[in-house]
Write a protein that holds these residues in place. Structure first.
Motif, PDB file in Angstrom:
ATOM      1  N   ASP B  98       0.855  -1.179   0.000  1.00  0.00           N
ATOM      2  CA  ASP B  98       0.000   0.000   0.000  1.00  0.00           C
ATOM      3  C   ASP B  98       0.896   1.235   0.000  1.00  0.00           C
ATOM      4  O   ASP B  98       1.765   1.397   0.854  1.00  0.00           O
ATOM      5  CB  ASP B  98      -0.874  -0.006   1.257  1.00  0.00           C
ATOM      6  N   ILE B 100       0.393   4.347   0.617  1.00  0.00           N
ATOM      7  CA  ILE B 100       0.289   5.277   1.738  1.00  0.00           C
ATOM      8  C   ILE B 100       0.993   4.718   2.961  1.00  0.00           C
ATOM      9  O   ILE B 100       1.755   5.410   3.631  1.00  0.00           O
ATOM     10  CB  ILE B 100      -1.194   5.588   2.015  1.00  0.00           C
ATOM     11  N   VAL B 101       0.774   3.432   3.218  1.00  0.00           N
ATOM     12  CA  VAL B 101       1.438   2.810   4.358  1.00  0.00           C
ATOM     13  C   VAL B 101       2.947   2.860   4.178  1.00  0.00           C
ATOM     14  O   VAL B 101       3.694   3.194   5.104  1.00  0.00           O
ATOM     15  CB  VAL B 101       0.953   1.358   4.532  1.00  0.00           C
ATOM     16  N   SER B 102       3.386   2.564   2.956  1.00  0.00           N
ATOM     17  CA  SER B 102       4.816   2.590   2.685  1.00  0.00           C
ATOM     18  C   SER B 102       5.388   3.998   2.901  1.00  0.00           C
ATOM     19  O   SER B 102       6.481   4.157   3.452  1.00  0.00           O
ATOM     20  CB  SER B 102       5.066   2.115   1.257  1.00  0.00           C
TER      21      SER B 102
END
Lengths: 353, 323
Positions: B98, B100-102
């Motif tokens: 993902d 955004i998570v990254s």
């Protein structure tokens, strides 16, 4: 049947491998920077389990992490990424402390009222991105990031101009709104452990109950799986989005109330973010958005942060190492594609034989 | 007017200087997001850049490079930013994490890693301050600074880096909108499958986009650290990366839009610091200036200030052969 079992098992494998990789990388970094990784990790473990005080502090640290993890996970179940837990937690912290200071009431009314106020503030801060997403299709991630900064600046403004005491903070809250516990403090050698920890455990049950045992929870999860199918099935997708963000914000707000009413008993001017909310993303991700997973990963991250102190004083390793480990764990969990790929390769090899 | 001009003579240069790191970083974000990769990690890339810029400057100054060390430091930051962005690229493009998570993880990692190194090397939470011999200085542009009214506003007591940043923004516009490379980059961000059909290597373009964002954000962080902060600590970059992201969105993912937004946010910052000296603004609480950029971005996204439409394939990993 066997497949379901395998999937469940696999759900456990990814986080465990990610944690393993994270610690491995942390060890390599310690080696490269001229520290002894074994000494470092031993000191880290002792910094969590070595003394009852450390353990109490670990539980105290994991309390807001549980709430921010639950907040991220709750929104995530509805297919929303709530990066705004940080801001929701900050307003919850401030508003609960505000109620704790200005209102005089017996504890049985005052304490629930203060916590509720924090929850409402957080819910409001989650409601805004929720309604913008539902009505204008604005991506919630950007709005929540912006709301974080607005929360920090607005709260700082109120503290600085209306409630300032020496030490860049507000006055202490009234005892009737405090979660501090002489009992928990005394059995943990004067750590700051407070009743909020038990509330956090209860909150884990509450989230599980809402999501898996109520009709509304089914709707929320359904919207998360497939918006369009849910819409055809007659569910109000927009209402569910707004509701999910608000409940998520409420969890975060209570997390802030735990910090304000339990750990510190005041609110202070924040020069930068607390990171409690951002850590919630890591907690939820590692815990696969399940209540039990969130509890365990909050314990892991709370322990890492607490143990870092002892790691610095005893083994001379800079405490930021645990931030690196946490960041890498997130990377590895998020990149579970790699782990899945290797796993499926191994699996097909086995079947080939 | 007599009262207003001296105020403008202080505010405008201050605003332009505050806008510079935002502008550079927003240009970085533009490359990444136009190629279809969300970059929440701009903040972390700026942290890396600030770290590289200060450590590079200190190092080259100790070697005796003198006034050139700051520029060498910025170069170090650019390389470091581009390399560090590979974390985000590998995770979100190759491993389909993902985005955004990254990006969030990238921010964590940057602060953890840089402060860890600073503690190990300098044995405290911050680096040494760069010496005055290695600093960049505010300059008056010859001839142009003599122009009445405009001269003292735009061409006096401003860092060279500010002019470089504005020139770069024009260059970015040219590259993204007037060259084949730019067309490919944008096509990958709008409709990767169509681009792939035309023989464009989607993932390669995205790697280039993310690494360029690392390079630009690195330079943005370095410019902030070298011109404004003077040293590096965990709290050197607090929110500038997110504000640059806001500028990019408020500017509707267009270089000139982002430029305008960056200047505007720079003004808000300069005003929040010096509003007390301005008649009429002295009674406005500082908090309004502080939250203005964020509120405006939300309004822009909601469509109250002209709808901001992101690239179509933003935040979607590309799977070959998927539909």
């Amino acid at each position: 049947m066997g497949n379901i079992f395998k999937d469940k098992l696999f759900g456990l494998v990814v986080p465990l491998i990610a944690i393993g990789f994270g610690f491995l990388a942390g060890g390599v970094i310690m080696l490269l920077s001229g520290n002894n990784p074994i000494d470092g990790y031993v000191a880290l473990m002792q910094g969590v389990f070595g003394e009852v005080y450390y353990f109490g502090e670990t539980l105290q640290r994991m309390t807001p992490l549980i709430f921010s993890g639950l907040a991220v996970a709750f929104a995530f179940r509805t297919g929303l990424l709530n990066i705004g837990v940080e801001g929701q937690l900050i307003v919850g912290w401030f508003v609960s402390v505000f109620v704790g200071i200005v209102i005089e009431a017996p504890m049985i009314i005052h304490l629930p009222l203060a916590i509720l106020a924090g929850a409402l503030a957080g819910a409001l801060w989650g409601f805004v991105p929720g309604i913008l997403k539902a009505k204008f299709q604005v991506h919630e991630v950007i709005v929540t990031i912006m709301m974080n900064y607005i929360a920090m600046h607005v709260v700082n403004h109120f503290i600085r101009n209306f409630m300032l005491e020496s030490g860049q903070r507000t006055a202490f809250i009234n005892d009737s709104a405090s979660l501090s516990s002489d009992f928990l403090t005394s059995i943990t050698d004067f750590s700051r452990l407070h009743w909020g920890f038990l509330i956090a455990v209860a909150a884990c049950f509450v989230m599980w109950f809402i999501l898996w045992k109520t009709k509304k929870g089914f709707e929320l999860r359904s919207v998360g799986y497939n918006k369009h199918a849910s819409s055809y099935a007659g569910m109000n997708v927009n209402m569910n989005i707004i509701l999910s963000m608000s409940v998520s914000g409420a969890f975060a707000g209570i997390g802030g109330a735990m910090v304000g009413l339990g750990t510190y008993n005041y609110a202070n001017i924040l020069p930068s973010f607390t990171n409690l909310g951002f850590d919630g993303i890591a907690v939820a991700l590692l815990g696969s958005s399940t209540s039990i997973g969130i509890f365990l990963s909050a314990f892991l991250f709370g322990g890492l942060k607490e143990g870092a102190n002892n790691m610095q004083s005893q083994a001379g390793v800079a405490p930021e190492l645990v931030e690196i480990i946490i960041a890498l764990i997130i990377f590895f969990v998020a990149s579970s594609y790699l782990i899945r790929w290797i796993y499926s390769r191994l699996q097909s090899k086995k079947e080939g034989k | 007017m007599d009262l207003l001009l001296p105020i403008l003579y202080t505010i405008v240069p201050a605003a332009l200087i505050a806008a510079t790191p935002l502008l550079l970083t927003a240009m970085g974000g533009l490359f990444s997001e136009r190629s279809g990769v969300v970059n929440i990690g701009l903040e972390g890339l700026m942290v890396m850049g600030a770290f590289g810029g200060i450590v590079g400057t200190l190092y080259f100054d100790s070697l005796g490079f003198g006034a050139a060390s700051a520029w060498m430091g910025i170069l170090v930051a650019i390389v470091l930013g581009a390399l560090f962005s590979l974390f985000h690229a590998v995770a979100s493009i190759t491993l389909k994490a993902d985005q955004i998570v990254s990006g969030v993880a990238l921010n964590f990692l940057a602060v953890g890693l840089t402060v860890f190194i600073v503690r190990e090397v300098f044995e405290r939470g911050q680096t040494d301050t760069i010496s005055s011999g290695a600093r960049l200085f505010r300059i008056n542009v010859p001839f142009l600074s003599d122009i009445p009214i405009l001269g003292p506003m735009f061409f006096s007591r401003i860092y060279v880096t500010t002019y470089v940043a504005f020139a770069l923004a024009v260059l970015v516009w040219y590259v993204v909108f007037k060259t084949p490379f730019g067309l490919r980059l944008r096509s990958v961000g709008e409709h990767p499958m169509a681009a792939d059909t035309m023989g464009i290597k989607v993932n390669r373009m995205r790697y280039i986009g993310v690494m360029l964002s690392g390079a630009f954000a690195g330079s943005g962080g370095a410019v902030y650290a070298i011109t404004t902060a003077g040293n590096f600590a965990g709290g050197t970059i607090v929110g500038q990366g997110f504000m640059a992201l806001a500028a990019l969105i408020f500017g509707k993912w267009h270089p000139f839009g982002a430029m305008g937004a960056a200047v505007f946010f720079g003004f808000a910052q300069a005003l929040s610091i010096s509003a007390q000296q301005i008649p009429g603004l002295a009674n406005v609480p500082q908090v309004y200036m502080l939250i203005l950029p964020y509120v405006l971005t939300i309004l822009a996204l909601a469509g109250f200030v002209g709808k901001a439409e992101p690239p179509k394939a933003l935040n979607q990993p590309y799977e070959k052969g998927s539909r």
